[in-house]
Design an enzyme around this catalytic site. Structure first.
Site, PDB file in Angstrom:
ATOM      1  CG  ASP A 202     -45.238 -18.795  17.990  1.00  0.00           C
ATOM      2  OD1 ASP A 202     -45.191 -18.344  19.144  1.00  0.00           O
ATOM      3  OD2 ASP A 202     -46.248 -18.723  17.266  1.00  0.00           O
TER       4      ASP A 202
ATOM      5  CG  ASN B  24     -56.324 -21.481  22.257  1.00  0.00           C
ATOM      6  OD1 ASN B  24     -56.376 -22.655  22.595  1.00  0.00           O
ATOM      7  ND2 ASN B  24     -55.290 -20.703  22.507  1.00  0.00           N
TER       8      ASN B  24
ATOM      9  CG  HIS C 257     -58.821 -21.930  25.826  1.00  0.00           C
ATOM     10  ND1 HIS C 257     -57.750 -21.133  25.497  1.00  0.00           N
ATOM     11  CD2 HIS C 257     -59.916 -21.117  25.842  1.00  0.00           C
ATOM     12  CE1 HIS C 257     -58.163 -19.881  25.333  1.00  0.00           C
ATOM     13  NE2 HIS C 257     -59.466 -19.835  25.536  1.00  0.00           N
TER      14      HIS C 257
ATOM     15  CG  ASP D 154     -54.489 -26.384  27.351  1.00  0.00           C
ATOM     16  OD1 ASP D 154     -53.925 -25.327  27.016  1.00  0.00           O
ATOM     17  OD2 ASP D 154     -55.320 -26.453  28.285  1.00  0.00           O
TER      18      ASP D 154
ATOM     19  CD  GLU E 180     -48.841 -18.283  21.232  1.00  0.00           C
ATOM     20  OE1 GLU E 180     -49.031 -17.409  20.363  1.00  0.00           O
ATOM     21  OE2 GLU E 180     -49.207 -18.162  22.418  1.00  0.00           O
TER      22      GLU E 180
END
Length: 266
Positions: A127, A135, A140, A144, A170
């Site tokens: 993680d 973000n 965003h 990504d 994520e």
């Protein structure tokens, strides 16, 4: 004249010519053997009968053969197109669209494989740290980009026989096949260091430093995937609680499961 008609006519003429020659040979041989006269009618019969019968019959047969072949070709193309569509659909339903990694369902299905006695797999949950701030502060698109970088790093640092999936949001999972805890810790540390060494992702102000926390758990022969996921999730939470950017295969009892979700969002 179409290429198909040309092929049919050519084959029919060849067959008819062979039939004419064969008819002449058989008829004249029989007449000589029976001491029958060979007159002009014999020549006409031997020439016209094969042409009048053989040419249309052979043309019909070759036409049907071409039709059957065309149908077979179309069926083969349809079968190929259907198989390609099925393969694409199977890939889409079993893989994450953004990263190309396994979907959660497919990943858990691979966790639930049959193992021999004494054989162990190991699950890693990975993680990214402070992902929500990436973000929020950089957009965003940078989030990504971060996920894609992690996905590529997991592919690079694992073996071809291992399974890698995006389990949601994520969170990533790595299934190390036939690997015990001791070796899995080394692999997890290699993953963590590899990601820690990424160049910063260019953000709106300061660059984004990407690190990950990793939790792991062994999967025994009769291990239940959901129990293993929960155990690895607790180890992941432990890694977050102890400062992030670290690997944990041991955990303590926590007050509530809600703390896990809270820690992962940080």
């Amino acid at each position: 004249m179409t290429p198909r008609s040309t092929r049919i006519l050519g084959k029919s003429l060849v067959v008819t010519a062979i039939a004419v020659v064969a008819t002449f040979g058989l008829s004249f041989t029989a007449r000589v053997a029976l001491q029958m006269p060979i007159d002009w009618l014999s020549w006409v019969e031997c020439a016209l009968i094969p042409i009048l019968i053989g040419l249309p019959v052979s043309a019909y047969i070759f036409n049907q053969s071409e039709t059957i072949q065309d149908t077979c070709d179309k069926l083969e193309k349809s079968h190929t197109a259907l198989k390609e569509a099925h393969d694409r659909l199977t890939f889409v339903t079993s893989h994450d669209q953004m990263t190309g990694l396994l979907s959660r369902g497919e990943f858990i299905a691979r966790m639930d494989r049959r193992r021999d006695e004494g054989e162990y797999d190991t699950l890693l949950l990975i993680d990214p740290d402070h992902f929500s701030s990436v973000n929020d502060e950089h957009g965003h698109s940078k989030g990504d980009e971060t996920l894609l970088r992690i996905a590529k790093a997991l592919i690079y640092t694992t073996r071809p026989g291992d399974s890698i999936g995006r389990l949601g949001g994520e969170e990533f999972g790595v299934l190390l096949r036939d690997v015990r805890k001791e070796r899995a810790i080394t692999i997890a540390e290699n993953i963590r260091r590899h990601i820690e060494g990424f160049p910063r992702i260019k953000g709106q102000q300061n660059g984004v430093k990407v690190t990950v926390s990793i939790g792991g758990a062994e999967i025994s022969r009769d291990g239940d995937p959901q129990d293993v996921l929960r155990a690895a999730g607790r180890c992941l939470f432990d890694a977050k609680q102890r400062g992030r950017n670290r690997v944990s295969f041991d955990h303590q009892s926590f007050r509530s499961q809600g703390l896990v979700s809270e820690a992962r969002s940080r």
